[in-house]
Design a protein around this motif. Structure first.
Motif, PDB file in Angstrom:
ATOM      1  N   ARG A 188       6.563  14.128  -1.003  1.00  0.00           N
ATOM      2  CA  ARG A 188       7.844  13.436  -0.886  1.00  0.00           C
ATOM      3  C   ARG A 188       8.312  13.389   0.576  1.00  0.00           C
ATOM      4  O   ARG A 188       8.802  12.373   1.048  1.00  0.00           O
ATOM      5  CB  ARG A 188       8.862  14.136  -1.770  1.00  0.00           C
ATOM      6  CG  ARG A 188      10.186  13.466  -1.866  1.00  0.00           C
ATOM      7  CD  ARG A 188      11.095  14.282  -2.709  1.00  0.00           C
ATOM      8  NE  ARG A 188      10.845  15.685  -2.339  1.00  0.00           N
ATOM      9  CZ  ARG A 188      11.404  16.727  -2.876  1.00  0.00           C
ATOM     10  NH1 ARG A 188      12.236  16.585  -3.835  1.00  0.00           N
ATOM     11  NH2 ARG A 188      11.130  17.951  -2.482  1.00  0.00           N
ATOM     12  N   GLU A 206       0.825  -1.207   0.000  1.00  0.00           N
ATOM     13  CA  GLU A 206       0.000   0.000   0.000  1.00  0.00           C
ATOM     14  C   GLU A 206       0.857   1.255   0.000  1.00  0.00           C
ATOM     15  O   GLU A 206       0.527   2.244  -0.655  1.00  0.00           O
ATOM     16  CB  GLU A 206      -0.946   0.010   1.196  1.00  0.00           C
ATOM     17  CG  GLU A 206      -1.939   1.132   1.115  1.00  0.00           C
ATOM     18  CD  GLU A 206      -3.035   1.041   2.153  1.00  0.00           C
ATOM     19  OE1 GLU A 206      -3.697   2.077   2.367  1.00  0.00           O
ATOM     20  OE2 GLU A 206      -3.236  -0.030   2.742  1.00  0.00           O
ATOM     21  N   SER A 214       7.802   6.177   5.384  1.00  0.00           N
ATOM     22  CA  SER A 214       8.707   5.060   5.125  1.00  0.00           C
ATOM     23  C   SER A 214       9.609   4.807   6.310  1.00  0.00           C
ATOM     24  O   SER A 214       9.839   3.655   6.703  1.00  0.00           O
ATOM     25  CB  SER A 214       9.558   5.317   3.889  1.00  0.00           C
ATOM     26  OG  SER A 214       8.769   5.444   2.765  1.00  0.00           O
ATOM     27  N   TRP A 217      -5.117  12.015  -0.240  1.00  0.00           N
ATOM     28  CA  TRP A 217      -3.891  11.233  -0.270  1.00  0.00           C
ATOM     29  C   TRP A 217      -3.249  11.199   1.112  1.00  0.00           C
ATOM     30  O   TRP A 217      -2.810  10.149   1.583  1.00  0.00           O
ATOM     31  CB  TRP A 217      -2.923  11.820  -1.305  1.00  0.00           C
ATOM     32  CG  TRP A 217      -1.689  10.997  -1.443  1.00  0.00           C
ATOM     33  CD1 TRP A 217      -1.537   9.875  -2.204  1.00  0.00           C
ATOM     34  CD2 TRP A 217      -0.445  11.205  -0.786  1.00  0.00           C
ATOM     35  NE1 TRP A 217      -0.256   9.382  -2.052  1.00  0.00           N
ATOM     36  CE2 TRP A 217       0.431  10.185  -1.184  1.00  0.00           C
ATOM     37  CE3 TRP A 217       0.022  12.167   0.106  1.00  0.00           C
ATOM     38  CZ2 TRP A 217       1.742  10.092  -0.732  1.00  0.00           C
ATOM     39  CZ3 TRP A 217       1.337  12.081   0.561  1.00  0.00           C
ATOM     40  CH2 TRP A 217       2.172  11.043   0.146  1.00  0.00           C
ATOM     41  N   SER A 240       2.920   5.862  -2.938  1.00  0.00           N
ATOM     42  CA  SER A 240       4.046   6.628  -3.483  1.00  0.00           C
ATOM     43  C   SER A 240       3.903   6.830  -4.993  1.00  0.00           C
ATOM     44  O   SER A 240       4.353   7.837  -5.528  1.00  0.00           O
ATOM     45  CB  SER A 240       5.373   5.952  -3.143  1.00  0.00           C
ATOM     46  OG  SER A 240       5.495   4.734  -3.831  1.00  0.00           O
ATOM     47  N   GLN A 241       3.273   5.879  -5.664  1.00  0.00           N
ATOM     48  CA  GLN A 241       3.068   6.023  -7.109  1.00  0.00           C
ATOM     49  C   GLN A 241       2.010   7.080  -7.436  1.00  0.00           C
ATOM     50  O   GLN A 241       2.108   7.761  -8.452  1.00  0.00           O
ATOM     51  CB  GLN A 241       2.653   4.690  -7.728  1.00  0.00           C
ATOM     52  CG  GLN A 241       3.783   3.698  -7.797  1.00  0.00           C
ATOM     53  CD  GLN A 241       3.314   2.353  -8.325  1.00  0.00           C
ATOM     54  OE1 GLN A 241       2.125   2.135  -8.527  1.00  0.00           O
ATOM     55  NE2 GLN A 241       4.249   1.442  -8.535  1.00  0.00           N
ATOM     56  N   ARG A 242       1.019   7.178  -6.596  1.00  0.00           N
ATOM     57  CA  ARG A 242      -0.041   8.146  -6.874  1.00  0.00           C
ATOM     58  C   ARG A 242       0.029   9.354  -5.937  1.00  0.00           C
ATOM     59  O   ARG A 242      -0.981   9.956  -5.593  1.00  0.00           O
ATOM     60  CB  ARG A 242      -1.414   7.478  -6.808  1.00  0.00           C
ATOM     61  CG  ARG A 242      -1.842   6.960  -5.480  1.00  0.00           C
ATOM     62  CD  ARG A 242      -3.292   6.460  -5.527  1.00  0.00           C
ATOM     63  NE  ARG A 242      -3.765   6.088  -4.213  1.00  0.00           N
ATOM     64  CZ  ARG A 242      -4.373   6.907  -3.378  1.00  0.00           C
ATOM     65  NH1 ARG A 242      -4.608   8.158  -3.717  1.00  0.00           N
ATOM     66  NH2 ARG A 242      -4.772   6.486  -2.189  1.00  0.00           N
ATOM     67  N   ALA A 243       1.243   9.684  -5.524  1.00  0.00           N
ATOM     68  CA  ALA A 243       1.444  10.808  -4.603  1.00  0.00           C
ATOM     69  C   ALA A 243       0.902  12.094  -5.211  1.00  0.00           C
ATOM     70  O   ALA A 243       1.162  12.409  -6.371  1.00  0.00           O
ATOM     71  CB  ALA A 243       2.922  10.961  -4.277  1.00  0.00           C
ATOM     72  N   ALA A 262       3.769   1.490  -1.375  1.00  0.00           N
ATOM     73  CA  ALA A 262       4.260   1.598  -2.753  1.00  0.00           C
ATOM     74  C   ALA A 262       3.187   2.188  -3.666  1.00  0.00           C
ATOM     75  O   ALA A 262       3.483   3.034  -4.523  1.00  0.00           O
ATOM     76  CB  ALA A 262       4.703   0.231  -3.262  1.00  0.00           C
ATOM     77  N   THR A 263       1.943   1.770  -3.469  1.00  0.00           N
ATOM     78  CA  THR A 263       0.841   2.323  -4.269  1.00  0.00           C
ATOM     79  C   THR A 263       0.660   3.807  -3.985  1.00  0.00           C
ATOM     80  O   THR A 263       0.469   4.607  -4.907  1.00  0.00           O
ATOM     81  CB  THR A 263      -0.464   1.565  -3.958  1.00  0.00           C
ATOM     82  OG1 THR A 263      -0.270   0.182  -4.243  1.00  0.00           O
ATOM     83  CG2 THR A 263      -1.626   2.096  -4.762  1.00  0.00           C
TER      84      THR A 263
END
Length: 155
Positions: free
Chosen positions: A141, A62, A148, A76, A67-70, A64-65
């Motif tokens: 970021r 989740e 993280s 968000w 971070s892809q759609r940040a 990772a998901t």
């Protein structure tokens, strides 16, 4: 050949037939049974371990998901906070982190980080507040870096 000579009537020595590979000796049956039990136990322990650590793999996936759609939108940040709360509920169930909000949640996040990790209070406060702000001030970021770091300490 003399019929009277008893030695002449003897036949050559023949060795008995060697045993085949089947059926195996009882010791081999025991070894096979023990190997089978060990294999069953290993599979059972592996499945239990996988079931117990499923939430960790899901949390990493989740993150990772996310971070892809940040994106710099409140939803968000809300999703990121929900992920952190789900992990906190798994790792610190006795402290009931799911009911924490605001400064209490920020304090919890900072206290559960390892002592050797540097985390800034303003980043944690901005992460928690960003879920309610129409225009979040925290960069995604920075939020991902903090999340993280925190998740790595918990997993």
């Amino acid at each position: 050949m003399n019929d009277q000579d008893p030695l002449a009537q003897l036949k050559d020595i023949h060795l008995p037939e060697t045993g085949g590979w089947w059926p195996p000796a009882p010791g081999w049956w025991l070894v096979a049974a023990l190997c089978l039990l060990a294999l069953i136990a290993l599979i059972w322990f592996w499945q239990r371990h996988r079931k117990r650590t499923l939430w960790k793999r899901q949390a990493q996936a989740e993150l990772a998901t996310l971070s892809q759609r940040a994106g710099n939108e409140p939803n968000w940040y809300s999703d990121l906070n929900q992920l952190l709360k789900r992990v906190a509920r798994q790792t610190h169930a006795d402290r009931h982190p799911e009911s924490m909000t605001g400064a209490q949640w920020v304090d919890f996040l900072l206290k559960t980080l390892p002592k050797d990790r540097v985390a800034s209070r303003p980043t944690a406060e901005a992460l928690v507040a960003a879920a309610w702000q129409p225009k979040p001030t925290l960069e995604p970021r920075s939020a991902l870096a903090f999340a993280s770091l925190w998740l790595e300490a918990q997993l």
